[in-house]
Design a protein around this motif. Sequence first.
Motif, mmCIF file in Angstrom:
data_model
loop_
_atom_site.group_PDB
_atom_site.id
_atom_site.type_symbol
_atom_site.label_atom_id
_atom_site.label_comp_id
_atom_site.label_asym_id
_atom_site.label_seq_id
_atom_site.Cartn_x
_atom_site.Cartn_y
_atom_site.Cartn_z
ATOM 1 N N ILE A 88 -4.857 -5.928 8.087
ATOM 2 C CA ILE A 88 -4.180 -6.255 6.830
ATOM 3 C C ILE A 88 -4.645 -5.329 5.719
ATOM 4 O O ILE A 88 -3.843 -4.825 4.923
ATOM 5 C CB ILE A 88 -4.420 -7.740 6.459
ATOM 6 N N LEU A 89 -5.954 -5.047 5.653
ATOM 7 C CA LEU A 89 -6.475 -4.133 4.638
ATOM 8 C C LEU A 89 -5.920 -2.719 4.831
ATOM 9 O O LEU A 89 -5.592 -2.038 3.852
ATOM 10 C CB LEU A 89 -8.002 -4.114 4.667
ATOM 11 N N ALA A 90 -5.797 -2.279 6.055
ATOM 12 C CA ALA A 90 -5.231 -0.955 6.320
ATOM 13 C C ALA A 90 -3.763 -0.910 5.904
ATOM 14 O O ALA A 90 -3.298 0.089 5.328
ATOM 15 C CB ALA A 90 -5.382 -0.607 7.806
ATOM 16 N N LEU A 91 -3.024 -1.964 6.181
ATOM 17 C CA LEU A 91 -1.611 -2.035 5.794
ATOM 18 C C LEU A 91 -1.469 -2.003 4.270
ATOM 19 O O LEU A 91 -0.595 -1.307 3.733
ATOM 20 C CB LEU A 91 -0.966 -3.300 6.369
ATOM 21 N N ILE A 92 -2.325 -2.719 3.569
ATOM 22 C CA ILE A 92 -2.293 -2.713 2.101
ATOM 23 C C ILE A 92 -2.585 -1.313 1.572
ATOM 24 O O ILE A 92 -1.930 -0.824 0.648
ATOM 25 C CB ILE A 92 -3.279 -3.751 1.533
ATOM 26 N N ALA A 93 -3.583 -0.621 2.157
ATOM 27 C CA ALA A 93 -3.927 0.738 1.718
ATOM 28 C C ALA A 93 -2.764 1.686 1.948
ATOM 29 O O ALA A 93 -2.463 2.536 1.093
ATOM 30 C CB ALA A 93 -5.177 1.223 2.455
ATOM 31 N N VAL A 94 -2.070 1.572 3.073
ATOM 32 C CA VAL A 94 -0.915 2.433 3.360
ATOM 33 C C VAL A 94 0.189 2.189 2.338
ATOM 34 O O VAL A 94 0.803 3.133 1.823
ATOM 35 C CB VAL A 94 -0.413 2.189 4.808
ATOM 36 N N VAL A 95 0.444 0.938 2.016
ATOM 37 C CA VAL A 95 1.494 0.610 1.036
ATOM 38 C C VAL A 95 1.118 1.157 -0.339
ATOM 39 O O VAL A 95 1.963 1.720 -1.050
ATOM 40 C CB VAL A 95 1.735 -0.919 0.990
ATOM 41 N N LEU A 96 -0.140 1.036 -0.739
ATOM 42 C CA LEU A 96 -0.562 1.531 -2.052
ATOM 43 C C LEU A 96 -0.455 3.053 -2.134
ATOM 44 O O LEU A 96 -0.051 3.592 -3.169
ATOM 45 C CB LEU A 96 -1.989 1.068 -2.349
ATOM 46 N N PHE A 97 -0.794 3.772 -1.061
ATOM 47 C CA PHE A 97 -0.638 5.223 -1.061
ATOM 48 C C PHE A 97 0.833 5.617 -1.042
ATOM 49 O O PHE A 97 1.247 6.570 -1.689
ATOM 50 C CB PHE A 97 -1.362 5.852 0.140
#
Length: 75
Positions: free
Chosen positions: A8-17
């Motif tokens: 979930i944290l990786a998915l959030i980071a991808v969306v923010l980038f």
Amino acid sequence: MIAIVVGILALIAVVLFATGFWSADVKEGSLPDVDVSAKGGEMPAVDLDSKAVVVGTKKTEVEVPVVGVKDNGEK
């Protein structure tokens, strides 16, 4: 459980980038120039105090048990 949180944290980071909320400003760089010199073929100086091993012999008598076979009357 931990894998789900990391995912979930990786998915959030991808969306923010992807949305531009986070950006990574990467600039070109170079490694510093370093001069390395070394002398090879020299052994280090070692101060060693070793014990002396004394090897010798001495005469000793050892009592050896007698081993025999009981005869059950057969020849």
